[in-house]
Design a protein around this motif. Structure first.
Motif, mmCIF file in Angstrom:
data_model
loop_
_atom_site.group_PDB
_atom_site.id
_atom_site.type_symbol
_atom_site.label_atom_id
_atom_site.label_comp_id
_atom_site.label_asym_id
_atom_site.label_seq_id
_atom_site.Cartn_x
_atom_site.Cartn_y
_atom_site.Cartn_z
ATOM 1 N N THR A 1 4.423 1.734 -1.837
ATOM 2 C CA THR A 1 4.774 3.101 -2.208
ATOM 3 C C THR A 1 4.983 3.915 -0.949
ATOM 4 O O THR A 1 4.083 3.993 -0.104
ATOM 5 C CB THR A 1 3.686 3.745 -3.073
ATOM 6 O OG1 THR A 1 3.467 2.948 -4.236
ATOM 7 C CG2 THR A 1 4.094 5.150 -3.494
ATOM 8 N N VAL A 2 6.168 4.498 -0.830
ATOM 9 C CA VAL A 2 6.495 5.325 0.325
ATOM 10 C C VAL A 2 6.521 6.776 -0.131
ATOM 11 O O VAL A 2 7.235 7.116 -1.081
ATOM 12 C CB VAL A 2 7.844 4.916 0.936
ATOM 13 C CG1 VAL A 2 8.122 5.742 2.194
ATOM 14 C CG2 VAL A 2 7.853 3.426 1.266
ATOM 15 N N SER A 3 5.736 7.600 0.540
ATOM 16 C CA SER A 3 5.639 9.002 0.149
ATOM 17 C C SER A 3 6.303 9.889 1.190
ATOM 18 O O SER A 3 6.442 9.516 2.362
ATOM 19 C CB SER A 3 4.172 9.397 -0.015
ATOM 20 O OG SER A 3 3.515 9.319 1.235
ATOM 21 N N SER A 4 6.673 11.081 0.757
ATOM 22 C CA SER A 4 7.332 12.031 1.666
ATOM 23 C C SER A 4 6.320 12.858 2.424
ATOM 24 O O SER A 4 5.137 12.872 2.124
ATOM 25 C CB SER A 4 8.261 12.940 0.866
ATOM 26 O OG SER A 4 7.527 13.635 -0.112
ATOM 27 N N LEU B 1 10.203 3.039 7.014
ATOM 28 C CA LEU B 1 10.254 2.982 5.560
ATOM 29 C C LEU B 1 10.792 4.276 4.971
ATOM 30 O O LEU B 1 10.535 5.373 5.478
ATOM 31 C CB LEU B 1 8.869 2.676 5.000
ATOM 32 C CG LEU B 1 8.471 1.201 5.117
ATOM 33 C CD1 LEU B 1 6.966 1.020 5.015
ATOM 34 C CD2 LEU B 1 9.177 0.381 4.056
ATOM 35 N N LYS B 2 11.544 4.113 3.888
ATOM 36 C CA LYS B 2 12.171 5.224 3.196
ATOM 37 C C LYS B 2 11.615 5.319 1.778
ATOM 38 O O LYS B 2 11.069 4.353 1.246
ATOM 39 C CB LYS B 2 13.679 5.015 3.124
ATOM 40 C CG LYS B 2 14.350 4.840 4.467
ATOM 41 C CD LYS B 2 15.840 4.562 4.296
ATOM 42 C CE LYS B 2 16.543 4.383 5.634
ATOM 43 N NZ LYS B 2 17.981 4.111 5.469
ATOM 44 N N LEU B 3 11.785 6.485 1.174
ATOM 45 C CA LEU B 3 11.316 6.671 -0.196
ATOM 46 C C LEU B 3 11.888 5.606 -1.119
ATOM 47 O O LEU B 3 11.194 5.103 -2.015
ATOM 48 C CB LEU B 3 11.700 8.061 -0.703
ATOM 49 C CG LEU B 3 11.099 9.262 0.021
ATOM 50 C CD1 LEU B 3 11.604 10.560 -0.598
ATOM 51 C CD2 LEU B 3 9.586 9.210 -0.014
ATOM 52 N N GLU B 4 13.146 5.249 -0.904
ATOM 53 C CA GLU B 4 13.816 4.293 -1.782
ATOM 54 C C GLU B 4 13.340 2.850 -1.586
ATOM 55 O O GLU B 4 13.772 1.955 -2.310
ATOM 56 C CB GLU B 4 15.339 4.366 -1.609
ATOM 57 C CG GLU B 4 15.821 4.244 -0.183
ATOM 58 C CD GLU B 4 16.060 5.597 0.481
ATOM 59 O OE1 GLU B 4 15.245 6.528 0.257
ATOM 60 O OE2 GLU B 4 17.059 5.710 1.227
ATOM 61 N N ASP B 5 12.445 2.636 -0.632
ATOM 62 C CA ASP B 5 11.855 1.305 -0.479
ATOM 63 C C ASP B 5 10.675 1.099 -1.420
ATOM 64 O O ASP B 5 10.131 -0.002 -1.504
ATOM 65 C CB ASP B 5 11.386 1.096 0.964
ATOM 66 C CG ASP B 5 12.515 1.062 1.964
ATOM 67 O OD1 ASP B 5 12.357 1.636 3.056
ATOM 68 O OD2 ASP B 5 13.562 0.451 1.653
ATOM 69 N N GLY C 1 0.814 -1.207 0.000
ATOM 70 C CA GLY C 1 0.000 0.000 0.000
ATOM 71 C C GLY C 1 0.838 1.242 0.000
ATOM 72 O O GLY C 1 2.046 1.200 -0.266
ATOM 73 N N LEU C 2 0.165 2.351 0.318
ATOM 74 C CA LEU C 2 0.803 3.656 0.373
ATOM 75 C C LEU C 2 1.053 4.025 1.835
ATOM 76 O O LEU C 2 0.133 3.937 2.661
ATOM 77 C CB LEU C 2 -0.099 4.695 -0.294
ATOM 78 C CG LEU C 2 0.358 6.158 -0.237
ATOM 79 C CD1 LEU C 2 1.642 6.346 -1.008
ATOM 80 C CD2 LEU C 2 -0.756 7.054 -0.774
ATOM 81 N N VAL C 3 2.279 4.418 2.127
ATOM 82 C CA VAL C 3 2.634 4.765 3.505
ATOM 83 C C VAL C 3 3.594 5.939 3.476
ATOM 84 O O VAL C 3 4.368 6.101 2.525
ATOM 85 C CB VAL C 3 3.246 3.545 4.229
ATOM 86 C CG1 VAL C 3 4.548 3.114 3.584
ATOM 87 C CG2 VAL C 3 3.430 3.801 5.712
ATOM 88 N N GLN C 4 3.541 6.756 4.508
ATOM 89 C CA GLN C 4 4.472 7.882 4.596
ATOM 90 C C GLN C 4 5.849 7.399 5.048
ATOM 91 O O GLN C 4 5.966 6.386 5.754
ATOM 92 C CB GLN C 4 3.950 8.922 5.564
ATOM 93 C CG GLN C 4 2.806 9.763 5.018
ATOM 94 C CD GLN C 4 2.516 10.975 5.877
ATOM 95 O OE1 GLN C 4 2.595 10.914 7.096
ATOM 96 N NE2 GLN C 4 2.179 12.085 5.220
ATOM 97 N N ALA C 5 6.848 8.145 4.664
ATOM 98 C CA ALA C 5 8.198 7.831 5.104
ATOM 99 C C ALA C 5 8.243 7.770 6.631
ATOM 100 O O ALA C 5 7.647 8.603 7.308
ATOM 101 C CB ALA C 5 9.171 8.873 4.581
ATOM 102 N N GLY C 6 8.932 6.755 7.125
ATOM 103 C CA GLY C 6 9.006 6.537 8.559
ATOM 104 C C GLY C 6 7.958 5.584 9.078
ATOM 105 O O GLY C 6 8.029 5.141 10.231
ATOM 106 N N GLY C 7 6.983 5.266 8.243
ATOM 107 C CA GLY C 7 5.906 4.381 8.644
ATOM 108 C C GLY C 7 6.265 2.916 8.499
ATOM 109 O O GLY C 7 7.415 2.557 8.198
#
Length: 122
Positions: free
Chosen positions: A119-122, A86-90, A10-16
């Protein structure tokens, strides 16, 4: 026939955090090393983590070490990937695979799931 079905992306914010699951059927699950790989657009499939037959040993790519944890439940024919910090590059499609041998070479995996998007978003 053998099926590996991933879920939990799914979609998660960075750090999640996210927890991926891969449910297997049609094979003797405990006879297989199970691994997680990922593939980002324009890149080759890369090793993320693997766990040996009874879960006695785990292996991780340097890029995820300390943040991701692989585990398996042979009674449920399921392998998990807990992803923290989690990081953007993940961001990638994550695939689980089953292999007769250990551990990080995708060529050694005979069975693959269809993948789940992370998908990791900022």
């Amino acid at each position: 026939q053998v099926q590996l079905v991933e879920s939990g992306g799914g979609l998660v914010q960075a750090g999640g955090s996210l927890r991926l699951s891969c449910a297997a059927s049609g094979l003797t699950f405990s006879s297989y090393v199970m691994g997680w790989f990922r593939q980002a657009p324009g890149k080759e499939r890369e090793f993320v983590a693997a766990i040996t037959w009874t879960g006695g040993r785990t292996y991780y790519a340097d890029s995820v070490k300390g943040r991701f944890t692989i585990s398996r439940d042979n009674a449920k024919n399921t392998v998990y990937l807990q992803m923290n910090s989690l990081k953007l590059e993940d961001t990638a499609v994550y695939y689980c695979g089953g292999s007769w041998q250990c551990c990080s070479d995708p060529k050694g995996y005979g069975y693959w799931g269809q993948g789940t998007q992370v998908t990791v978003s900022s």
